[in-house]
Design a protein around this motif. Structure first.
Motif, PDB file in Angstrom:
ATOM      1  N   ARG A   1       0.606  -1.400  -0.042  1.00  0.00           N
ATOM      2  CA  ARG A   1      -0.255  -0.112   0.084  1.00  0.00           C
ATOM      3  C   ARG A   1       0.546   1.118   0.192  1.00  0.00           C
ATOM      4  NH1 ARG A   1      -5.135  -1.520   0.534  1.00  0.00           N
ATOM      5  NH2 ARG A   1      -5.569  -3.606   0.720  1.00  0.00           N
ATOM      6  N   SER A   2       2.366   1.130   0.841  1.00  0.00           N
ATOM      7  CA  SER A   2       2.690   2.745   0.513  1.00  0.00           C
ATOM      8  C   SER A   2       3.954   2.687   0.297  1.00  0.00           C
ATOM      9  CB  SER A   2       2.257   3.367   1.967  1.00  0.00           C
ATOM     10  OG  SER A   2       2.615   2.244   3.059  1.00  0.00           O
ATOM     11  N   LYS A   3       4.647   0.865   0.844  1.00  0.00           N
ATOM     12  CA  LYS A   3       6.543   0.905   0.392  1.00  0.00           C
ATOM     13  C   LYS A   3       6.313  -0.195  -0.761  1.00  0.00           C
ATOM     14  CE  LYS A   3       6.410  -0.143   5.622  1.00  0.00           C
ATOM     15  NZ  LYS A   3       6.795  -0.593   6.910  1.00  0.00           N
ATOM     16  N   ASP A   4       7.613  -0.290  -0.878  1.00  0.00           N
ATOM     17  CA  ASP A   4       7.956  -1.542  -1.784  1.00  0.00           C
ATOM     18  C   ASP A   4       9.109  -1.957  -1.950  1.00  0.00           C
ATOM     19  OD1 ASP A   4       6.567   0.712  -4.243  1.00  0.00           O
ATOM     20  OD2 ASP A   4       8.671   1.981  -3.807  1.00  0.00           O
ATOM     21  N   LEU A   5       8.582  -2.325  -0.326  1.00  0.00           N
ATOM     22  CA  LEU A   5       9.820  -4.055   0.108  1.00  0.00           C
ATOM     23  C   LEU A   5      10.568  -5.291  -1.117  1.00  0.00           C
ATOM     24  CD1 LEU A   5       8.737  -4.270   3.612  1.00  0.00           C
ATOM     25  CD2 LEU A   5      10.891  -2.379   3.021  1.00  0.00           C
ATOM     26  N   SER A   6       8.997  -5.470  -1.924  1.00  0.00           N
ATOM     27  CA  SER A   6       9.404  -6.266  -3.012  1.00  0.00           C
ATOM     28  C   SER A   6      10.044  -6.526  -4.098  1.00  0.00           C
ATOM     29  CB  SER A   6       8.100  -6.935  -2.953  1.00  0.00           C
ATOM     30  OG  SER A   6       7.192  -6.539  -3.420  1.00  0.00           O
ATOM     31  N   ARG A   7      10.056  -4.788  -3.870  1.00  0.00           N
ATOM     32  CA  ARG A   7      11.244  -4.935  -5.619  1.00  0.00           C
ATOM     33  C   ARG A   7      12.721  -5.708  -5.486  1.00  0.00           C
ATOM     34  NH1 ARG A   7      10.259   0.997  -6.666  1.00  0.00           N
ATOM     35  NH2 ARG A   7       7.829  -0.201  -8.058  1.00  0.00           N
ATOM     36  N   GLU A   8      13.352  -5.578  -4.427  1.00  0.00           N
ATOM     37  CA  GLU A   8      14.666  -5.661  -3.998  1.00  0.00           C
ATOM     38  C   GLU A   8      14.729  -7.758  -3.940  1.00  0.00           C
ATOM     39  OE1 GLU A   8      18.842  -6.347  -0.805  1.00  0.00           O
ATOM     40  OE2 GLU A   8      16.925  -4.744  -0.622  1.00  0.00           O
ATOM     41  N   LEU A   9      13.751  -8.155  -4.502  1.00  0.00           N
ATOM     42  CA  LEU A   9      13.046  -9.776  -3.594  1.00  0.00           C
ATOM     43  C   LEU A   9      12.718 -10.069  -4.737  1.00  0.00           C
ATOM     44  CD1 LEU A   9      12.600 -10.152  -0.180  1.00  0.00           C
ATOM     45  CD2 LEU A   9      15.023 -10.762  -1.406  1.00  0.00           C
ATOM     46  N   TYR A  10      12.141  -9.704  -5.818  1.00  0.00           N
ATOM     47  CA  TYR A  10      11.639  -9.659  -6.850  1.00  0.00           C
ATOM     48  C   TYR A  10      10.993  -8.480  -7.666  1.00  0.00           C
ATOM     49  CZ  TYR A  10      10.436 -13.259  -3.591  1.00  0.00           C
ATOM     50  OH  TYR A  10      10.840 -14.482  -2.267  1.00  0.00           O
ATOM     51  N   PRO A  11      12.399  -8.284  -8.246  1.00  0.00           N
ATOM     52  CA  PRO A  11      12.288  -7.346  -9.038  1.00  0.00           C
ATOM     53  C   PRO A  11      11.073  -7.310 -10.525  1.00  0.00           C
ATOM     54  CG  PRO A  11      14.323  -7.749  -9.341  1.00  0.00           C
ATOM     55  CD  PRO A  11      13.296  -8.394  -8.387  1.00  0.00           C
ATOM     56  N   GLN A  12      11.038  -8.519 -10.658  1.00  0.00           N
ATOM     57  CA  GLN A  12       9.716  -9.041 -12.217  1.00  0.00           C
ATOM     58  C   GLN A  12       8.747  -8.400 -11.749  1.00  0.00           C
ATOM     59  OE1 GLN A  12      11.014 -11.478  -9.720  1.00  0.00           O
ATOM     60  NE2 GLN A  12       9.625 -12.610  -9.361  1.00  0.00           N
ATOM     61  N   ALA A  13       8.549  -8.421 -10.286  1.00  0.00           N
ATOM     62  CA  ALA A  13       7.144  -8.132 -10.132  1.00  0.00           C
ATOM     63  C   ALA A  13       5.833  -6.546  -9.723  1.00  0.00           C
ATOM     64  CB  ALA A  13       6.837  -9.066  -8.720  1.00  0.00           C
ATOM     65  N   GLN A  14       4.931  -7.290 -10.004  1.00  0.00           N
ATOM     66  CA  GLN A  14       4.839  -4.846 -10.577  1.00  0.00           C
ATOM     67  C   GLN A  14       4.409  -4.779  -8.729  1.00  0.00           C
ATOM     68  OE1 GLN A  14       1.673  -4.270 -12.900  1.00  0.00           O
ATOM     69  NE2 GLN A  14       1.002  -2.300 -12.681  1.00  0.00           N
ATOM     70  N   ILE A  15       4.937  -4.038  -8.227  1.00  0.00           N
ATOM     71  CA  ILE A  15       3.752  -3.530  -7.290  1.00  0.00           C
ATOM     72  C   ILE A  15       2.647  -2.577  -7.079  1.00  0.00           C
ATOM     73  CG2 ILE A  15       4.257  -1.957  -5.123  1.00  0.00           C
ATOM     74  CD1 ILE A  15       7.178  -3.054  -5.057  1.00  0.00           C
ATOM     75  N   VAL A  16       1.877  -2.936  -6.739  1.00  0.00           N
ATOM     76  CA  VAL A  16       0.335  -1.825  -6.816  1.00  0.00           C
ATOM     77  C   VAL A  16       0.141  -1.859  -5.286  1.00  0.00           C
ATOM     78  CG1 VAL A  16      -0.413  -2.737  -9.208  1.00  0.00           C
ATOM     79  CG2 VAL A  16      -0.729  -4.526  -7.091  1.00  0.00           C
TER      80      VAL A  16
END
Length: 347
Positions: A37-52
């Motif tokens: 909802r407000s962070k981007d914590l998953s980007r480092e581990l799963y850069p292929q996934a889109q954060i929504v």
């Protein structure tokens, strides 16, 4: 090979520890979207996934399967939205807050011809798989008593978590009780009745942090327990039979490994060392035997492999909500039993 495209509804502990690692390491799945909802914590581990940013962002044509791993009180509404949008659904335990909610979702999934699975991952704990094997092989003779306990020690109320406030669900019976009850139902089926005690033992507590649940069967004694005030080591499983006993300390290692950042594609994943094995004390062909009994390998990845085989190959769904809803029925009976101080029948 067409992969199943997955949307993950949250990236808290459940998403980061229990779901994303198994989705991302299974070649049958593609982790396509993650809600933060407000962070981007998953980007480092799963850069292929889109954060929504919202659950509604998962209800799109490029998602096949949605994992509803949000607070308990949201399970019903989010599952309903996902099913109405034509998505297969995995929902974290507990399935729903009430039987009525669960039955409605099951009817909707059947109408839409969609998979609706509850994440009862502890069916693939090393210790539980070993217990199943011991019972199946009849190593204790006729089983007469089964005790299953989750031991926790936290003598304070953890701040900032909905599981402790009760605002969005929570309570130990819905949380850990969902696992213990599910395992018992896998082994023994639905009991005739339930007798239980739930309580708040810690100072300042707002949700139950203790339970003892007795599932009443005609031929076996089944006791389930969990508490946040159990500091001294306590057996995870104790089985008694006409030929002997099995006792197991410690819990399955997968959660600790995942929390430490390990991934399930590592060699020897889910294996226990000999020092961690339980003790089997029995007799075989009239000869007394007491020894360490090798634990089977635990693997939560089997949950997701079954999801793939069900969706793509029409294999039976092991954690089908139509069966797992019985867990909610037992939980409701347990709360009623504790409140009214009486035995509650399940028919």
């Amino acid at each position: 090979m067409e992969r199943i495209k997955v949307g993950l509804a949250a990236f808290g502990m459940s998403g980061k520890v229990f779901h994303a690692p198994f989705i991302s390491t299974n070649p049958h799945f593609e982790l396509r979207k993650i809600v933060e909802r407000s962070k981007d914590l998953s980007r480092e581990l799963y850069p292929q996934a889109q954060i929504v940013r919202t659950f509604a962002d998962l209800l799109t044509d490029d998602i096949d399967l949605i994992v509803v791993n949000t607070p308990d009180s949201t399970h019903y509404e989010y599952c309903k939205q996902a099913l109405e949008a034509g998505k297969h659904v995995i929902v974290e335990k507990p399935f729903t807050s009430t039987i009525e909610q669960g039955e409605e979702l099951i009817r909707l999934a059947e109408k839409k011809h969609l998979a609706l699975s509850v994440f009862q991952n502890r069916r693939w704990d090393a210790d539980f798989l070993t217990v199943q094997e011991i019972i199946r092989k009849g190593l204790l003779g006729r089983l007469v008593e089964y005790e299953s306990t989750f031991q926790r020690y936290r003598n304070f109320i953890k701040p900032g978590t909905w599981k402790e406030t009760g605002e969005a669900g929570g309570g130990l019976t819905y949380n850990l009780g969902s696992h213990l009850i599910d395992q018992a139902l896998v082994l023994f089926g639905m009991p005739e009745a339930v007798y239980a005690e739930t309580a708040i033992l810690r100072d300042g507590g707002k949700v139950d942090d203790y339970f003892v649940i007795r599932l009443l069967y005609p031929d076996i004694k089944v006791n389930l327990k969990a508490s946040y005030l159990m500091k001294e080591p306590f057996p995870r499983f104790v089985l008694q039979g006409t030929l002997g006993s099995y006792t197991k300390y410690g819990v399955d290692k997968q959660e600790a490994a995942l929390t430490a950042g390990e991934t399930p594609d590592q060699l020897h994943w889910g294996e226990e060392t000999e020092i961690e094995w339980g003790i089997l004390n029995t007799e075989i062909n009239g000869k007394e035997m007491r020894k360490k009994y090798p634990s089977l390998r635990g693997n939560y990845g089997e949950f997701y492999e079954n999801i793939y085989k069900h969706i793509k190959e029409n294999k039976p769904l092991i954690t089908d909500a139509r069966q797992v809803i019985q867990v909610i029925k037992i939980i409701e009976a347990a709360y009623k039993s504790s409140k009214e101080r009486r035995v509650i029948t399940t028919n």
